[in-house]
Design a protein around this motif. Structure first.
Motif, mmCIF file in Angstrom:
data_model
loop_
_atom_site.group_PDB
_atom_site.id
_atom_site.type_symbol
_atom_site.label_atom_id
_atom_site.label_comp_id
_atom_site.label_asym_id
_atom_site.label_seq_id
_atom_site.Cartn_x
_atom_site.Cartn_y
_atom_site.Cartn_z
ATOM 1 N N GLN A 293 0.597 -0.628 -0.110
ATOM 2 C CA GLN A 293 -0.367 0.058 -0.316
ATOM 3 C C GLN A 293 0.591 0.953 -0.348
ATOM 4 O O GLN A 293 0.832 1.951 -0.563
ATOM 5 N N PHE A 294 2.403 1.276 0.364
ATOM 6 C CA PHE A 294 2.962 1.851 0.175
ATOM 7 C C PHE A 294 4.566 2.307 -0.341
ATOM 8 O O PHE A 294 4.812 3.739 -0.868
ATOM 9 N N ILE A 295 3.992 1.662 -1.538
ATOM 10 C CA ILE A 295 4.481 2.027 -2.565
ATOM 11 C C ILE A 295 4.124 2.535 -3.550
ATOM 12 O O ILE A 295 2.625 2.966 -4.345
ATOM 13 N N VAL A 296 4.932 3.667 -3.724
ATOM 14 C CA VAL A 296 4.751 4.849 -5.128
ATOM 15 C C VAL A 296 5.680 4.668 -6.562
ATOM 16 O O VAL A 296 6.668 4.299 -6.676
ATOM 17 N N GLU A 297 4.783 5.307 -7.223
ATOM 18 C CA GLU A 297 4.935 4.902 -8.708
ATOM 19 C C GLU A 297 6.097 5.898 -9.058
ATOM 20 O O GLU A 297 5.873 7.473 -8.077
ATOM 21 N N GLY A 298 7.417 5.509 -9.422
ATOM 22 C CA GLY A 298 8.413 6.701 -9.701
ATOM 23 C C GLY A 298 9.779 6.961 -7.987
ATOM 24 O O GLY A 298 10.449 7.581 -8.323
ATOM 25 N N ALA A 299 9.204 6.073 -7.539
ATOM 26 C CA ALA A 299 10.177 5.735 -6.044
ATOM 27 C C ALA A 299 11.175 5.184 -6.034
ATOM 28 O O ALA A 299 11.819 4.963 -5.294
ATOM 29 N N GLY A 300 10.868 4.486 -6.922
ATOM 30 C CA GLY A 300 12.295 3.160 -7.243
ATOM 31 C C GLY A 300 11.722 1.697 -7.050
ATOM 32 O O GLY A 300 9.882 1.827 -7.107
ATOM 33 N N HIS A 301 12.225 0.807 -7.195
ATOM 34 C CA HIS A 301 11.334 -0.582 -7.601
ATOM 35 C C HIS A 301 11.167 -0.721 -6.468
ATOM 36 O O HIS A 301 11.402 -1.042 -5.275
ATOM 37 N N ALA A 302 9.862 -1.784 -6.867
ATOM 38 C CA ALA A 302 8.774 -2.201 -5.684
ATOM 39 C C ALA A 302 9.344 -2.763 -4.454
ATOM 40 O O ALA A 302 9.315 -2.519 -3.459
ATOM 41 N N GLU A 303 10.246 -3.586 -4.854
ATOM 42 C CA GLU A 303 11.294 -4.774 -3.876
ATOM 43 C C GLU A 303 11.687 -3.739 -3.320
ATOM 44 O O GLU A 303 11.976 -3.642 -1.401
ATOM 45 N N ALA A 304 13.030 -2.888 -3.815
ATOM 46 C CA ALA A 304 13.739 -1.751 -3.019
ATOM 47 C C ALA A 304 12.646 -1.227 -1.526
ATOM 48 O O ALA A 304 12.862 -0.508 -0.641
ATOM 49 N N GLN A 305 11.292 -0.779 -2.535
ATOM 50 C CA GLN A 305 10.643 0.403 -1.298
ATOM 51 C C GLN A 305 9.996 -0.838 -0.578
ATOM 52 O O GLN A 305 9.311 -0.519 0.734
ATOM 53 N N LEU A 306 9.943 -2.198 -0.816
ATOM 54 C CA LEU A 306 9.011 -2.846 0.337
ATOM 55 C C LEU A 306 10.471 -2.905 1.147
ATOM 56 O O LEU A 306 9.855 -3.143 2.171
#
Length: 211
Positions: A139-152
Motif C-alpha cells: 500500500q505504500f509503494i509509490v510509482e516512480g519512487a524506486g523499484h517495488a522490491e526496494a520500497q518494500l
C-alpha cells in the motif's frame, strides 16, 4: 529514489506504531521472557522477534509471502507448525517450577541464545504476520519512487525500526516488574503458569484462524 510526501510518511508511521503496539505472540514472548528472567533475556527475545520480522519483510519483498496467501496447503502447514510451537512453549511453562528455561544462578550464553532463537521461531512461524506484511507494505509503494522490491524492504525495515523505539521501554518496565514480583514466594511458578496458559491460548487461536 524514495521520494515520498509528508502525508505518506505520516500515514505509514501511524500505522507502524499501531502495528507494534498491538498485542500478540511477539509482545507476549518479549514481556514473558523479561518478567521471568530479566532484562538481558528480554533483549535476547526482542532481537529474536526482530530477526523473525526481518525474514517476513524479505519474504514479502521477493514475493514468497504470496505463496502463503494463495496456497491453502502452504498456509495450513506453516499455521499448524506455528500453533504447535506456541502450544509447546506454553506447556513447558505450565509444567515448570519457575526456572524451566533460565537458572537464576547461572543465566549463561547458552540460555540467551535459546531465548533468541525461540523468538525467531515465534515470529517466523506466524503465517498471519507474513500475510499482513504482504497486504500492508504494498500500500505504500509509490510509482516512480524506486523499484517495488526496494520500497518494500525500506518500509519493512522501518517497521522494525519503529519496534526498536517502542519495545525497549517495555523490556525495561518488564524487568522492573519481574524483579518486584520475584520478591514474593512462589511467584515464579505462577508467572510461568500464567504465561504458559497465554501461549497455549495464542497457539489455539492461531490454529483456529482462517487466512
Amino acid at each position: 529514489m524514495f521520494d515520498y510526501s509528508l502525508l505518506h510518511w505520516m500515514s505509514f508511521f501511524t500505522a507502524a506504531v499501531l502495528l507494534n503496539l498491538s498485542p500478540g505472540p511477539d509482545i507476549a514472548y518479549i514481556l514473558g521472557q523479561t518478567i521471568r528472567s530479566g532484562r538481558r533475556h528480554g533483549v535476547a527475545a526482542m532481537l529474536g522477534i526482530w530477526t523473525g520480522a526481518a525474514l517476513h519483510v524479505v519474504m514479502a519483498a521477493v514475493g514468497l509471502s504470496a505463496v502463503l496467501a494463495t496456497s491453502a496447503l502452504a498456509f495450513s502447514i506453516v499455521k499448524w507448525v506455528g500453533a504447535a510451537y506456541l502450544i509447546w512453549l506454553g506447556i513447558n511453562m505450565l509444567l515448570s517450577k519457575g526456572d524451566q528455561f533460565v537458572s537464576a544462578d547461572n543465566p549463561g550464553k547458552k540460555n540467551l541464545s535459546a531465548v533468541y532463537w525461540q523468538g525467531v521461531l515465534v515470529s517466523a512461524l506466524n503465517p498471519k504476520v507474513a500475510i499482513f506484511f504482504l497486504a500492508f507494505l504494498p500500500q505504500f509503494i509509490v510509482e516512480g519512487a524506486g523499484h517495488a522490491e526496494a520500497q518494500l524492504l525500506l518500509h519493512g525495515s522501518l517497521i522494525i525500526a519503529v519496534a526498536a523505539v517502542i519495545e525497549p521501554p517495555l523490556v525495561i518496565a518488564g524487568a522492573k516488574l519481574g524483579a518486584l514480583l520475584k520478591r514474593k514466594p512462589r511467584v515464579g511458578v505462577w508467572m510461568d503458569r500464567g504465561l504458559g496458559a497465554l501461549f497455549v491460548a495464542l497457539g489455539a487461536r492461531l490454529a483456529a484462524s482462517a487466512r
